[in-house]
Design a protein around this motif. Structure first.
Motif, PDB file in Angstrom:
ATOM      1  N   VAL A  36       0.853  -1.100   0.042  1.00  0.00           N
ATOM      2  CA  VAL A  36       0.068  -0.211   0.085  1.00  0.00           C
ATOM      3  C   VAL A  36       0.734   1.334  -0.071  1.00  0.00           C
ATOM      4  CG1 VAL A  36      -1.589   1.499   1.226  1.00  0.00           C
ATOM      5  CG2 VAL A  36      -2.086  -0.903   1.075  1.00  0.00           C
ATOM      6  N   LEU A  37       2.045   1.264   0.864  1.00  0.00           N
ATOM      7  CA  LEU A  37       2.856   2.403   0.872  1.00  0.00           C
ATOM      8  C   LEU A  37       3.475   2.809  -0.349  1.00  0.00           C
ATOM      9  CD1 LEU A  37       5.242   1.769   4.039  1.00  0.00           C
ATOM     10  CD2 LEU A  37       3.745   3.686   3.821  1.00  0.00           C
ATOM     11  N   GLU A  38       3.882   1.663  -1.064  1.00  0.00           N
ATOM     12  CA  GLU A  38       4.580   2.011  -2.455  1.00  0.00           C
ATOM     13  C   GLU A  38       3.389   2.031  -3.750  1.00  0.00           C
ATOM     14  OE1 GLU A  38       8.074  -0.220  -3.299  1.00  0.00           O
ATOM     15  OE2 GLU A  38       8.645   0.384  -1.444  1.00  0.00           O
ATOM     16  N   SER A  39       2.172   2.093  -3.234  1.00  0.00           N
ATOM     17  CA  SER A  39       1.017   2.146  -4.517  1.00  0.00           C
ATOM     18  C   SER A  39       0.579   3.430  -4.727  1.00  0.00           C
ATOM     19  CB  SER A  39      -0.145   1.083  -3.965  1.00  0.00           C
ATOM     20  OG  SER A  39      -0.758   1.858  -3.024  1.00  0.00           O
ATOM     21  N   SER A  40       1.145   4.513  -3.760  1.00  0.00           N
ATOM     22  CA  SER A  40       0.714   5.929  -4.275  1.00  0.00           C
ATOM     23  C   SER A  40       1.683   6.425  -4.973  1.00  0.00           C
ATOM     24  CB  SER A  40       0.585   6.598  -2.845  1.00  0.00           C
ATOM     25  OG  SER A  40       0.190   7.789  -3.011  1.00  0.00           O
ATOM     26  N   PRO A  41       1.227   6.706  -6.051  1.00  0.00           N
ATOM     27  CA  PRO A  41       2.354   7.375  -7.192  1.00  0.00           C
ATOM     28  C   PRO A  41       2.613   8.637  -6.741  1.00  0.00           C
ATOM     29  CG  PRO A  41       0.105   7.463  -8.104  1.00  0.00           C
ATOM     30  CD  PRO A  41       0.134   6.556  -6.727  1.00  0.00           C
ATOM     31  N   ASN A  42       1.992   9.556  -5.904  1.00  0.00           N
ATOM     32  CA  ASN A  42       2.348  10.781  -5.567  1.00  0.00           C
ATOM     33  C   ASN A  42       2.607  10.673  -3.978  1.00  0.00           C
ATOM     34  OD1 ASN A  42       3.172  13.433  -6.427  1.00  0.00           O
ATOM     35  ND2 ASN A  42       1.066  14.248  -5.623  1.00  0.00           N
ATOM     36  N   GLY A  43       2.711   9.771  -3.679  1.00  0.00           N
ATOM     37  CA  GLY A  43       3.120   9.801  -2.133  1.00  0.00           C
ATOM     38  C   GLY A  43       2.089  10.006  -1.133  1.00  0.00           C
ATOM     39  N   TRP A  44       2.409  10.448   0.107  1.00  0.00           N
ATOM     40  CA  TRP A  44       1.532  10.457   1.351  1.00  0.00           C
ATOM     41  C   TRP A  44       1.706  11.556   1.927  1.00  0.00           C
ATOM     42  CZ3 TRP A  44      -1.702   6.351   2.267  1.00  0.00           C
ATOM     43  CH2 TRP A  44      -1.498   5.030   1.634  1.00  0.00           C
ATOM     44  N   LEU A  45       0.902  12.234   2.621  1.00  0.00           N
ATOM     45  CA  LEU A  45       0.944  13.209   3.592  1.00  0.00           C
ATOM     46  C   LEU A  45       1.062  12.729   5.121  1.00  0.00           C
ATOM     47  CD1 LEU A  45       0.811  16.421   4.908  1.00  0.00           C
ATOM     48  CD2 LEU A  45      -1.528  16.115   4.723  1.00  0.00           C
ATOM     49  N   LEU A  46       2.088  13.160   6.006  1.00  0.00           N
ATOM     50  CA  LEU A  46       2.092  12.519   7.200  1.00  0.00           C
ATOM     51  C   LEU A  46       2.029  13.840   8.171  1.00  0.00           C
ATOM     52  CD1 LEU A  46       2.501  10.509   9.432  1.00  0.00           C
ATOM     53  CD2 LEU A  46       5.227  11.198   9.239  1.00  0.00           C
ATOM     54  N   ARG A  47       0.729  13.628   9.079  1.00  0.00           N
ATOM     55  CA  ARG A  47       0.765  14.938  10.159  1.00  0.00           C
ATOM     56  C   ARG A  47       1.573  14.158  11.396  1.00  0.00           C
ATOM     57  NH1 ARG A  47      -5.033  15.079   8.232  1.00  0.00           N
ATOM     58  NH2 ARG A  47      -5.000  16.843   6.750  1.00  0.00           N
ATOM     59  N   TYR A  48       2.624  14.847  11.536  1.00  0.00           N
ATOM     60  CA  TYR A  48       3.485  14.356  12.456  1.00  0.00           C
ATOM     61  C   TYR A  48       3.515  15.320  13.605  1.00  0.00           C
ATOM     62  CZ  TYR A  48       8.349  13.246  13.936  1.00  0.00           C
ATOM     63  OH  TYR A  48       9.266  12.604  14.931  1.00  0.00           O
ATOM     64  N   TYR A  49       3.463  14.573  14.907  1.00  0.00           N
ATOM     65  CA  TYR A  49       3.355  15.028  16.338  1.00  0.00           C
ATOM     66  C   TYR A  49       4.511  14.788  16.942  1.00  0.00           C
ATOM     67  CZ  TYR A  49      -1.393  15.928  14.712  1.00  0.00           C
ATOM     68  OH  TYR A  49      -2.598  16.295  13.747  1.00  0.00           O
ATOM     69  N   ALA A  50       5.425  15.734  17.724  1.00  0.00           N
ATOM     70  CA  ALA A  50       6.494  15.601  18.569  1.00  0.00           C
ATOM     71  C   ALA A  50       6.058  15.707  20.042  1.00  0.00           C
ATOM     72  CB  ALA A  50       7.641  16.082  18.094  1.00  0.00           C
ATOM     73  N   GLY A  51       7.022  15.226  20.824  1.00  0.00           N
ATOM     74  CA  GLY A  51       6.699  15.793  22.378  1.00  0.00           C
ATOM     75  C   GLY A  51       5.966  14.304  22.956  1.00  0.00           C
ATOM     76  N   GLN A  52       6.234  14.073  23.890  1.00  0.00           N
ATOM     77  CA  GLN A  52       5.334  12.804  24.615  1.00  0.00           C
ATOM     78  C   GLN A  52       4.197  13.707  25.190  1.00  0.00           C
ATOM     79  OE1 GLN A  52       7.350  11.644  28.333  1.00  0.00           O
ATOM     80  NE2 GLN A  52       6.326   9.643  28.148  1.00  0.00           N
ATOM     81  N   GLY A  53       2.876  12.759  24.737  1.00  0.00           N
ATOM     82  CA  GLY A  53       1.745  13.447  24.902  1.00  0.00           C
ATOM     83  C   GLY A  53       1.448  14.512  24.179  1.00  0.00           C
ATOM     84  N   TYR A  54       1.784  14.654  22.922  1.00  0.00           N
ATOM     85  CA  TYR A  54       1.586  15.563  21.946  1.00  0.00           C
ATOM     86  C   TYR A  54       1.956  16.998  22.550  1.00  0.00           C
ATOM     87  CZ  TYR A  54      -1.476  11.988  20.283  1.00  0.00           C
ATOM     88  OH  TYR A  54      -1.828  10.896  19.579  1.00  0.00           O
ATOM     89  N   SER A  55       3.116  17.003  23.400  1.00  0.00           N
ATOM     90  CA  SER A  55       3.479  18.211  23.964  1.00  0.00           C
ATOM     91  C   SER A  55       4.621  18.967  23.203  1.00  0.00           C
ATOM     92  CB  SER A  55       4.396  17.871  25.349  1.00  0.00           C
ATOM     93  OG  SER A  55       5.465  17.182  24.924  1.00  0.00           O
ATOM     94  N   GLY A  56       4.908  18.683  22.202  1.00  0.00           N
ATOM     95  CA  GLY A  56       5.839  19.349  21.045  1.00  0.00           C
ATOM     96  C   GLY A  56       5.282  19.856  19.877  1.00  0.00           C
ATOM     97  N   PRO A  57       5.963  20.227  18.830  1.00  0.00           N
ATOM     98  CA  PRO A  57       5.273  21.018  17.698  1.00  0.00           C
ATOM     99  C   PRO A  57       4.835  19.851  16.572  1.00  0.00           C
ATOM    100  CG  PRO A  57       7.661  20.890  17.572  1.00  0.00           C
ATOM    101  CD  PRO A  57       7.585  20.607  19.129  1.00  0.00           C
ATOM    102  N   ALA A  58       4.204  20.514  15.850  1.00  0.00           N
ATOM    103  CA  ALA A  58       3.547  19.401  14.834  1.00  0.00           C
ATOM    104  C   ALA A  58       3.970  20.020  13.309  1.00  0.00           C
ATOM    105  CB  ALA A  58       2.027  19.306  14.877  1.00  0.00           C
ATOM    106  N   TYR A  59       4.156  18.991  12.385  1.00  0.00           N
ATOM    107  CA  TYR A  59       4.780  19.065  11.008  1.00  0.00           C
ATOM    108  C   TYR A  59       3.960  18.308   9.976  1.00  0.00           C
ATOM    109  CZ  TYR A  59       8.573  21.036  13.865  1.00  0.00           C
ATOM    110  OH  TYR A  59       9.355  21.767  14.816  1.00  0.00           O
ATOM    111  N   SER A  60       3.863  18.951   8.760  1.00  0.00           N
ATOM    112  CA  SER A  60       3.406  18.419   7.678  1.00  0.00           C
ATOM    113  C   SER A  60       4.310  17.936   6.792  1.00  0.00           C
ATOM    114  CB  SER A  60       2.420  19.429   6.777  1.00  0.00           C
ATOM    115  OG  SER A  60       1.531  19.719   7.526  1.00  0.00           O
ATOM    116  N   ILE A  61       4.723  16.596   6.687  1.00  0.00           N
ATOM    117  CA  ILE A  61       5.771  15.785   6.010  1.00  0.00           C
ATOM    118  C   ILE A  61       5.041  15.165   4.838  1.00  0.00           C
ATOM    119  CG2 ILE A  61       7.494  14.287   6.449  1.00  0.00           C
ATOM    120  CD1 ILE A  61       7.476  14.997   9.263  1.00  0.00           C
ATOM    121  N   LEU A  62       5.810  15.568   3.790  1.00  0.00           N
ATOM    122  CA  LEU A  62       5.495  14.695   2.494  1.00  0.00           C
ATOM    123  C   LEU A  62       6.382  13.493   2.177  1.00  0.00           C
ATOM    124  CD1 LEU A  62       4.523  17.643   0.106  1.00  0.00           C
ATOM    125  CD2 LEU A  62       3.303  16.422   1.634  1.00  0.00           C
ATOM    126  N   MET A  63       5.886  12.238   1.833  1.00  0.00           N
ATOM    127  CA  MET A  63       6.518  11.212   1.751  1.00  0.00           C
ATOM    128  C   MET A  63       6.057  10.346   0.556  1.00  0.00           C
ATOM    129  SD  MET A  63       6.731   9.427   5.641  1.00  0.00           S
ATOM    130  CE  MET A  63       7.617  10.367   7.029  1.00  0.00           C
TER     131      MET A  63
END
Length: 439
Positions: free
Chosen positions: A46-73
């Motif tokens: 499934v991961l490699e089936s997307s020709p244009n990739g994926w959007l990962l909504r990334y959350y840092a920090g234990q318990g969501y205490s850190g910043p968040a980023y939009s990451i394309l993969m």
């Protein structure tokens, strides 16, 4: 009769056991190892089936205490190409793997800078950095969404299939352009025509927080090209609000009747407005002797900011009639302040201090030198007084109230006087405020 009942019970138990065996055989046609292996293969497919990739909504920090980023993969033949809104100019590619560890694990075990930078420790980030993951337990997989959980810090995230029409560069550039319009972190939360409260929406920390009576909200958000997506919905009057669209004309994030309107307080000073000469209202000493600051004013010359890092300024310091530098100063676009951090070495053109002068934060009362990273003094504009007020950092050893410039030799060691004490050609104590030098 008893024998008959015993035989009947034994027969029923036997039939029930056989039925359970039959059910177990039906449910578990594969062993646990085989099921994990199948799930791993399906996940990679499934991961490699997307020709244009994926959007990962990334959350840092234990318990969501850190910043968040939009990451394309994008996953192709065992490699992942990654681009994030943290560093919009850097696209990196490295190997990834699907591991089997009591379940399926998506692992970026080969170094991929665009992702691994969130898990490392750097100066000023604390002992554990921002607590970011690069290994993720796969919770579920569908054609369009893969649910993940950080293996170390346990934050849940989602990979969302990108449409084939999404242009990566435009996606990240539009986020960057949106961030540039968020000149402060202060927003008015409004429902219809009613202003409910002032909210803090920090574009650097990617976090929204506010309090209305007994209702408090504090959670990270990720940027989209045209707005923000909240980790948790805001719930007001029984209605949930999860995403907000940016309206450039009104400078506000909007979802139906709920809006977050940008506020620029009087104390906010734009980046360009800090450039110039600033006189420090302070006590000054050189080699244990008081400096006449009327005759020899202590002046910060804020020269320019970096094009690549616009929040990093270059500055010089004039002290006791001599100019030292360069210094770095850090601008906070969320609140419009500028900070002078310690731990910097100033070049000495006189040659008296071959290794330069180490500008170190200190506490006068105790004679303490503070070695904690990023500690310094922050200047906040006071429009009513036409000057900038001073906020000293609090440390584990107390609040600093001075900068001590210690002479350094060729070996990068402190120079000592005849009594074995460090040579201090610069001592700036009790900065009360800074004011622009009239040209």
């Amino acid at each position: 009769m008893r024998k008959y009942l015993s035989s009947l019970l034994l027969l029923c138990a036997t039939l029930t056991w056989q039925s359970c065996l039959h059910e177990n055989t039906t449910v578990f046609e594969q062993s646990a190892i085989e099921r994990i292996e199948t799930a791993a293969q399906q996940t990679q497919q499934v991961l490699e089936s997307s020709p244009n990739g994926w959007l990962l909504r990334y959350y840092a920090g234990q318990g969501y205490s850190g910043p968040a980023y939009s990451i394309l993969m994008k996953f192709t033949k065992g490699h992942a190409t990654v681009l994030s809104d943290y560093d919009p100019d850097k696209t990196t590619t490295a190997a990834y793997s699907i591991a089997k560890d009591q379940g399926v694990v998506l692992s970026f075990d080969s170094y991929n800078e665009a992702l691994h930078q969130f898990s490392r420790v750097w100066e000023g980030s604390g002992a554990r950095g921002i607590e970011g993951d690069y290994e993720f337990m796969v919770l579920s997989t569908s054609n369009d969404t893969i649910r993940l959980r950080g293996k170390k810090w346990k934050n849940d995230m989602e990979l969302i299939r990108l449409p084939e029409t999404t242009d990566w560069k435009s996606y990240i550039t539009n986020i960057y352009n949106l961030q540039e319009q968020l000149t402060t972190q202060f927003f008015a939360l409004q429902l219809g025509q009613d202003t409910l409260t002032q909210a803090t929406l920090n574009p650097q920390l990617r976090r929204l927080s506010f309090t209305i009576d007994n209702y408090s909200y504090d959670a990270p958000f990720t940027f989209a090209p045209n707005g923000i997506e909240l980790l948790r919905p805001v719930t007001l009057k029984g209605k949930k609000y999860t995403s907000f669209t940016w309206q450039k004309e009104s400078k506000s994030f909007v979802n139906d009747e709920l809006s977050l309107g940008l506020i620029i307080p009087k104390s906010y000073r734009k980046r360009d407005e800090w450039i110039g000469d600033w006189r420090l209202n302070c006590n000054a000493f050189s080699l244990s002797k008081a400096v006449n600051t009327r005759r020899f004013p202590v002046v910060l010359h804020i020269l320019k900011y970096s094009e690549r890092q616009p929040d990093l300024f270059e500055a010089n310091l004039t002290f006791n009639g001599q100019t030292y530098g360069p210094l770095n100063m850090v601008y906070d676009p969320a609140v419009g302040t500028i900070k002078l951090p310690g731990g910097q070495i100033l070049a000495d053109k006189s040659g008296k201090y071959p290794g330069g002068i180490l500008l170190t934060p200190g506490i006068i009362k105790t004679g303490t030198l503070v070695q904690e990273p990023e500690i310094g003094v922050t200047f906040k504009w006071n429009p009513d007084q036409n000057k900038a007020d001073v906020e000293y950092d609090e440390t584990t050893q107390g609040k600093i109230d001075a900068f001590m410039g210690i002479g350094i030799n060729y070996q990068q060691q402190p120079m000592l006087d005849e009594k074995g004490n460090p040579v201090v050609p610069i001592l700036i104590a009790n900065i009360r405020d800074v004011s622009p030098v009239k040209q």
